[in-house]
Scaffold this motif. Structure first.
Motif: not given
Length: 333
Positions: A232, A281-283, A304-306, A319
């Motif tokens: 990110v 960083r995201g996932s 998505q989480k970022q 977040e």
């Protein structure tokens, strides 16, 4: 990502799409000729002038966009539009409707194969992510202690937040399907607003995504789950100047230049003066819900989480939790 059940999410996101399909079927005169399971391209009439035709078409598509909003989804939903349907529309027919900010859906055909065999040199093309829910994760003090809850927000930017045209290699690593994102429109500056009025800017992105299947497989079929991480980048770039004229590669070093150092340094304003390009960083997790093997199309839902923007290092990022739909095609590389 412990804040969701992706299987339940599939039904939550896809149900508004089914409602939208029903709503669009009531729009008359219809933009397209009905066909089983899809929307057919618009038929041109020789006895209608070009100006009148474009005027009517714009009204019809605008009516469809209004039907989308009536469903209650935060933004224009993907709707029952396949790649063929969208390709058959002109710029004037799409302009101002919000349809450009959507992802296609998998074309449904009776008796179609729903498994794409992946072997050899393949890649994912036209990969598209369309978020339909934007939430900010905040800590809340309760009687049982501090808990994290997802707070609903509303988008304050224009309808330009869909990521599309992405592509990357589809390979097998340790027996698992792996998607390596390489190129495309893979970032979109976006801002959401919390119920209290606070605005949270963030860079919606999946740059350098590496997503793997949850088990060993060599095909894409409904039920397949993939997950992975991505970079990110900073919401601001090097040439950005804050209201005091400070930046990373240009601008002032201090808010009031040399007098700041003579007054005892800038310890209290160190973060504001020391601009830096943060990369977080995201996932993401994806679940395939529909596949058309003949056309190489697949689609489904994602979570998505970022992190949000840090204002070049001066703020603690929040977040964000995004949910929506995705689409892609598998082609030889």
């Amino acid at each position: 990502l412990q804040y969701y059940d992706i299987s339940a999410l599939a039904s939550q996101i896809l149900s508004p799409v089914a409602m939208l399909a029903s709503a669009l079927s009531l729009v008359t005169p219809s933009l397209v000729t009905p066909a089983p399971g899809r929307v057919a391209p618009m038929q041109r009439s020789a006895d209608v002038s070009m100006a009148a035709k474009d005027s009517v078409t714009a009204g019809q598509v605008a009516g469809m966009a209004a039907a989308v909003l009536a469903v209650g989804v935060q933004s224009a939903s993907a709707g029952p539009f396949t790649r063929t349907d969208i390709a058959s529309l002109t710029y004037q027919q799409i302009k101002g409707t919000g349809l450009a900010n959507t992802c296609p859906v998998v074309e449904q055909v009776d008796g179609m194969k729903t498994e794409i065999k992946v072997g050899g040199n393949y890649k994912i093309d036209e990969f598209c992510l369309e978020p339909t829910s934007f939430q900010v994760l905040e800590e809340k003090l309760t009687k049982s202690g501090v808990v994290t809850e997802a707070v609903d927000t509303k988008v304050t930017t224009r309808q330009t937040y869909v990521l599309t045209g992405m592509e990357g290699d589809l390979v097998q690593k340790d027996g698992k399907l792996t998607f390596l994102e390489k190129d495309g429109i893979d970032y979109a500056p976006t801002t959401v607003q919390l119920p209290g009025g606070e605005r949270v800017p963030f860079l919606f992105t999946v740059k350098n995504l590496v997503a793997q299947s949850d088990g060993a497989t060599s095909s894409i079929s409904p039920g397949l789950k993939m997950s992975g991480g991505f970079n990110v980048p900073s919401y601001r770039t090097g040439l950005f100047l804050d209201p005091k004229g400070r930046g990373t590669t240009t601008g002032y070093d201090q808010a009031v230049a040399l007098p700041a150092l003579q007054a005892g340094g800038d310890e209290s304003l160190f973060k504001e003066n020391n601009k830096k390009f943060d990369v977080g960083r995201g996932s993401i997790e994806l679940k395939v819900t529909s596949v058309n093997a003949e056309l190489g199309e697949f689609g489904g839902v994602f979570v998505q989480k970022q992190p949000s923007d840090t204002d070049l290092g001066s703020k603690v990022p929040k977040e964000l939790l995004l949910k929506g739909q995705f689409f892609g095609t598998v082609v030889p590389n």
